[in-house]
Design a protein around this motif. Structure first.
Motif, PDB file in Angstrom:
ATOM      1  N   ILE A 158       0.836  -1.209   0.000  1.00 22.13           N
ATOM      2  CA  ILE A 158       0.000   0.000   0.000  1.00 22.13           C
ATOM      3  C   ILE A 158       0.864   1.249   0.000  1.00 22.13           C
ATOM      4  O   ILE A 158       0.680   2.146  -0.818  1.00 22.13           O
ATOM      5  N   TRP A 159       1.835   1.339   0.913  1.00 18.93           N
ATOM      6  CA  TRP A 159       2.588   2.588   0.941  1.00 18.93           C
ATOM      7  C   TRP A 159       3.539   2.737  -0.221  1.00 18.93           C
ATOM      8  O   TRP A 159       3.847   3.837  -0.634  1.00 18.93           O
ATOM      9  N   LYS A 160       3.947   1.652  -0.844  1.00 18.26           N
ATOM     10  CA  LYS A 160       4.743   1.780  -2.067  1.00 18.26           C
ATOM     11  C   LYS A 160       3.889   2.372  -3.198  1.00 18.26           C
ATOM     12  O   LYS A 160       4.345   3.231  -3.942  1.00 18.26           O
ATOM     13  N   VAL A 161       2.653   1.948  -3.321  1.00 22.64           N
ATOM     14  CA  VAL A 161       1.743   2.496  -4.339  1.00 22.64           C
ATOM     15  C   VAL A 161       1.541   3.996  -4.109  1.00 22.64           C
ATOM     16  O   VAL A 161       1.602   4.793  -5.048  1.00 22.64           O
ATOM     17  N   VAL A 162       1.311   4.381  -2.854  1.00 24.83           N
ATOM     18  CA  VAL A 162       1.121   5.798  -2.524  1.00 24.83           C
ATOM     19  C   VAL A 162       2.366   6.599  -2.888  1.00 24.83           C
ATOM     20  O   VAL A 162       2.282   7.649  -3.528  1.00 24.83           O
ATOM     21  N   PHE A 163       3.537   6.102  -2.510  1.00 23.86           N
ATOM     22  CA  PHE A 163       4.782   6.808  -2.802  1.00 23.86           C
ATOM     23  C   PHE A 163       5.033   6.870  -4.308  1.00 23.86           C
ATOM     24  O   PHE A 163       5.495   7.878  -4.820  1.00 23.86           O
ATOM     25  N   ASP A 164       4.743   5.783  -5.018  1.00 23.10           N
ATOM     26  CA  ASP A 164       4.953   5.756  -6.468  1.00 23.10           C
ATOM     27  C   ASP A 164       4.072   6.769  -7.187  1.00 23.10           C
ATOM     28  O   ASP A 164       4.480   7.353  -8.188  1.00 23.10           O
TER      29      ASP A 164
ATOM     30  N   ASP B 203       7.557  12.787  -6.487  1.00 26.84           N
ATOM     31  CA  ASP B 203       8.277  14.011  -6.171  1.00 26.84           C
ATOM     32  C   ASP B 203       7.989  14.509  -4.752  1.00 26.84           C
ATOM     33  O   ASP B 203       8.488  15.563  -4.367  1.00 26.84           O
ATOM     34  N   SER B 204       7.201  13.772  -3.994  1.00 29.73           N
ATOM     35  CA  SER B 204       6.815  14.196  -2.651  1.00 29.73           C
ATOM     36  C   SER B 204       7.645  13.509  -1.583  1.00 29.73           C
ATOM     37  O   SER B 204       8.085  12.374  -1.742  1.00 29.73           O
ATOM     38  N   LYS B 205       7.811  14.231  -0.493  1.00 36.82           N
ATOM     39  CA  LYS B 205       8.383  13.665   0.738  1.00 36.82           C
ATOM     40  C   LYS B 205       7.217  13.400   1.674  1.00 36.82           C
ATOM     41  O   LYS B 205       6.226  14.139   1.672  1.00 36.82           O
ATOM     42  N   PHE B 206       7.333  12.371   2.482  1.00 32.89           N
ATOM     43  CA  PHE B 206       6.264  11.976   3.388  1.00 32.89           C
ATOM     44  C   PHE B 206       6.755  11.911   4.829  1.00 32.89           C
ATOM     45  O   PHE B 206       7.910  11.567   5.092  1.00 32.89           O
ATOM     46  N   ILE B 207       5.846  12.217   5.714  1.00 35.87           N
ATOM     47  CA  ILE B 207       6.021  11.909   7.130  1.00 35.87           C
ATOM     48  C   ILE B 207       5.310  10.581   7.340  1.00 35.87           C
ATOM     49  O   ILE B 207       4.221  10.368   6.810  1.00 35.87           O
ATOM     50  N   MET B 208       5.917   9.699   8.088  1.00 39.03           N
ATOM     51  CA  MET B 208       5.262   8.450   8.440  1.00 39.03           C
ATOM     52  C   MET B 208       5.073   8.421   9.951  1.00 39.03           C
ATOM     53  O   MET B 208       6.006   8.703  10.699  1.00 39.03           O
TER      54      MET B 208
ATOM     55  N   HIS C  48      14.306   0.842   2.744  1.00 40.57           N
ATOM     56  CA  HIS C  48      15.499   1.035   1.904  1.00 40.57           C
ATOM     57  C   HIS C  48      15.109   1.492   0.495  1.00 40.57           C
ATOM     58  O   HIS C  48      15.694   2.430  -0.040  1.00 40.57           O
ATOM     59  N   LEU C  49      14.124   0.844  -0.094  1.00 36.36           N
ATOM     60  CA  LEU C  49      13.696   1.184  -1.454  1.00 36.36           C
ATOM     61  C   LEU C  49      13.130   2.600  -1.564  1.00 36.36           C
ATOM     62  O   LEU C  49      13.313   3.266  -2.581  1.00 36.36           O
ATOM     63  N   LEU C  50      12.452   3.039  -0.539  1.00 38.87           N
ATOM     64  CA  LEU C  50      11.706   4.299  -0.608  1.00 38.87           C
ATOM     65  C   LEU C  50      12.261   5.389   0.312  1.00 38.87           C
ATOM     66  O   LEU C  50      11.606   6.405   0.531  1.00 38.87           O
ATOM     67  N   HIS C  51      13.472   5.201   0.799  1.00 42.07           N
ATOM     68  CA  HIS C  51      14.025   6.125   1.802  1.00 42.07           C
ATOM     69  C   HIS C  51      14.115   7.570   1.321  1.00 42.07           C
ATOM     70  O   HIS C  51      14.013   8.499   2.107  1.00 42.07           O
ATOM     71  N   ASN C  52      14.289   7.790   0.015  1.00 41.36           N
ATOM     72  CA  ASN C  52      14.400   9.163  -0.507  1.00 41.36           C
ATOM     73  C   ASN C  52      13.105   9.958  -0.365  1.00 41.36           C
ATOM     74  O   ASN C  52      13.131  11.186  -0.427  1.00 41.36           O
ATOM     75  N   GLN C  53      11.989   9.272  -0.171  1.00 39.11           N
ATOM     76  CA  GLN C  53      10.707   9.967  -0.066  1.00 39.11           C
ATOM     77  C   GLN C  53      10.237  10.122   1.379  1.00 39.11           C
ATOM     78  O   GLN C  53       9.178  10.677   1.627  1.00 39.11           O
ATOM     79  N   ILE C  54      11.014   9.646   2.324  1.00 40.65           N
ATOM     80  CA  ILE C  54      10.614   9.733   3.722  1.00 40.65           C
ATOM     81  C   ILE C  54      11.328  10.907   4.371  1.00 40.65           C
ATOM     82  O   ILE C  54      12.554  10.912   4.490  1.00 40.65           O
ATOM     83  N   ASP C  55      10.546  11.900   4.759  1.00 44.99           N
ATOM     84  CA  ASP C  55      11.101  13.074   5.423  1.00 44.99           C
ATOM     85  C   ASP C  55      11.463  12.748   6.875  1.00 44.99           C
ATOM     86  O   ASP C  55      12.549  13.060   7.331  1.00 44.99           O
TER      87      ASP C  55
ATOM     88  N   LEU D 291      19.626   2.867  11.236  1.00 46.30           N
ATOM     89  CA  LEU D 291      20.297   2.190  10.124  1.00 46.30           C
ATOM     90  C   LEU D 291      20.255   3.023   8.840  1.00 46.30           C
ATOM     91  O   LEU D 291      21.192   3.026   8.065  1.00 46.30           O
ATOM     92  N   PHE D 292      19.137   3.710   8.628  1.00 50.87           N
ATOM     93  CA  PHE D 292      18.951   4.486   7.410  1.00 50.87           C
ATOM     94  C   PHE D 292      19.199   5.972   7.609  1.00 50.87           C
ATOM     95  O   PHE D 292      19.117   6.745   6.664  1.00 50.87           O
ATOM     96  N   GLY D 293      19.480   6.371   8.813  1.00 52.23           N
ATOM     97  CA  GLY D 293      19.746   7.781   9.085  1.00 52.23           C
ATOM     98  C   GLY D 293      18.514   8.658   8.946  1.00 52.23           C
ATOM     99  O   GLY D 293      18.625   9.840   8.639  1.00 52.23           O
ATOM    100  N   PHE D 294      17.327   8.090   9.165  1.00 47.21           N
ATOM    101  CA  PHE D 294      16.102   8.872   9.074  1.00 47.21           C
ATOM    102  C   PHE D 294      15.996   9.857  10.232  1.00 47.21           C
ATOM    103  O   PHE D 294      16.395   9.547  11.354  1.00 47.21           O
ATOM    104  N   LYS D 295      15.434  11.026   9.934  1.00 47.51           N
ATOM    105  CA  LYS D 295      15.011  11.899  11.019  1.00 47.51           C
ATOM    106  C   LYS D 295      13.845  11.176  11.676  1.00 47.51           C
ATOM    107  O   LYS D 295      12.924  10.702  10.984  1.00 47.51           O
ATOM    108  N   SER D 296      13.910  11.072  12.978  1.00 50.56           N
ATOM    109  CA  SER D 296      12.836  10.355  13.650  1.00 50.56           C
ATOM    110  C   SER D 296      12.649  10.881  15.066  1.00 50.56           C
ATOM    111  O   SER D 296      13.546  11.499  15.633  1.00 50.56           O
TER     112      SER D 296
END
Length: 128
Positions: free
Chosen positions: A40-46, A50-55, A78-85, A106-111
C-alpha cells in the motif's frame, strides 16, 4: 482509509506540513501484514514520486512482530528512503521503541520516538 485489516490500518493524515501516512499496528505484526501494508505505501509513494512523506507508526496496540515482517519492512524503507522526510513512532513498549530506533538509525532517518500520545500532542499540537 487506504487499508484496514486485523493487524494494520493505513490512512492519510493531513495534520502536518507534508503528506503523512498514519500506520496503526494492532496485535502481532506478521509477515503477511507487512507485505500487505508495504504494498500500500509503495503504491502511494509511487503515485507521488516528487513528494516527501512523514510516516507515523502508531504501535500502541502492537504486541510484537515477526522477524520476517521486520525484514520486509526494512526492505521497503530502503527502497523508498528518498521519499521519507521523517518517522514518528508512538509506543509504550520499550522493546518496540528500541527496535524502531535501531531500524531508523540504520537508514539515518530523522525520527522521533514517543512513549505516549500525550507526549506527541505536547510536541505537535496539530496532532490532537
Amino acid at each position: 482509509m487506504l487499508l484496514r485489516s486485523e493487524n494494520v490500518e493505513i490512512r492519510f493524515d493531513d495534520r502536518f506540513d507534508l503528506p503523512c501516512l498514519y500506520i496503526k499496528f494492532k496485535g502481532k505484526f506478521t509477515e503477511a501484514a507487512s507485505q500487505q501494508s508495504t504494498t500500500i505505501w509503495k503504491v502511494v509513494f509511487d503515485k507521488q514520486q516528487d513528494s516527501k512523506f512523514i510516516m507515523i507508526w502508531d504501535c500502541m496496540e502492537m504486541t510484537g512482530f515477526e522477524m520476517s515482517a521486520r525484514r520486509q519492512w526494512l526492505k521497503h524503507l530502503h527502497l523508498l528512503h528518498n521519499q521519507i522526510d521523517r518517522v514518528i513512532v508512538i509506543s509504550d513498549s520499550v522493546m518496540i521503541r528500541g527496535s524502531a530506533r535501531l531500524m531508523l538509525k540504520l537508514f539515518g532517518f530523522k525520527s522521533e520516538v514517543f512513549d505516549s500520545y500525550h507526549d506527541v500532542w505536547s510536541k505537535y499540537s496539530a496532532f490532537v
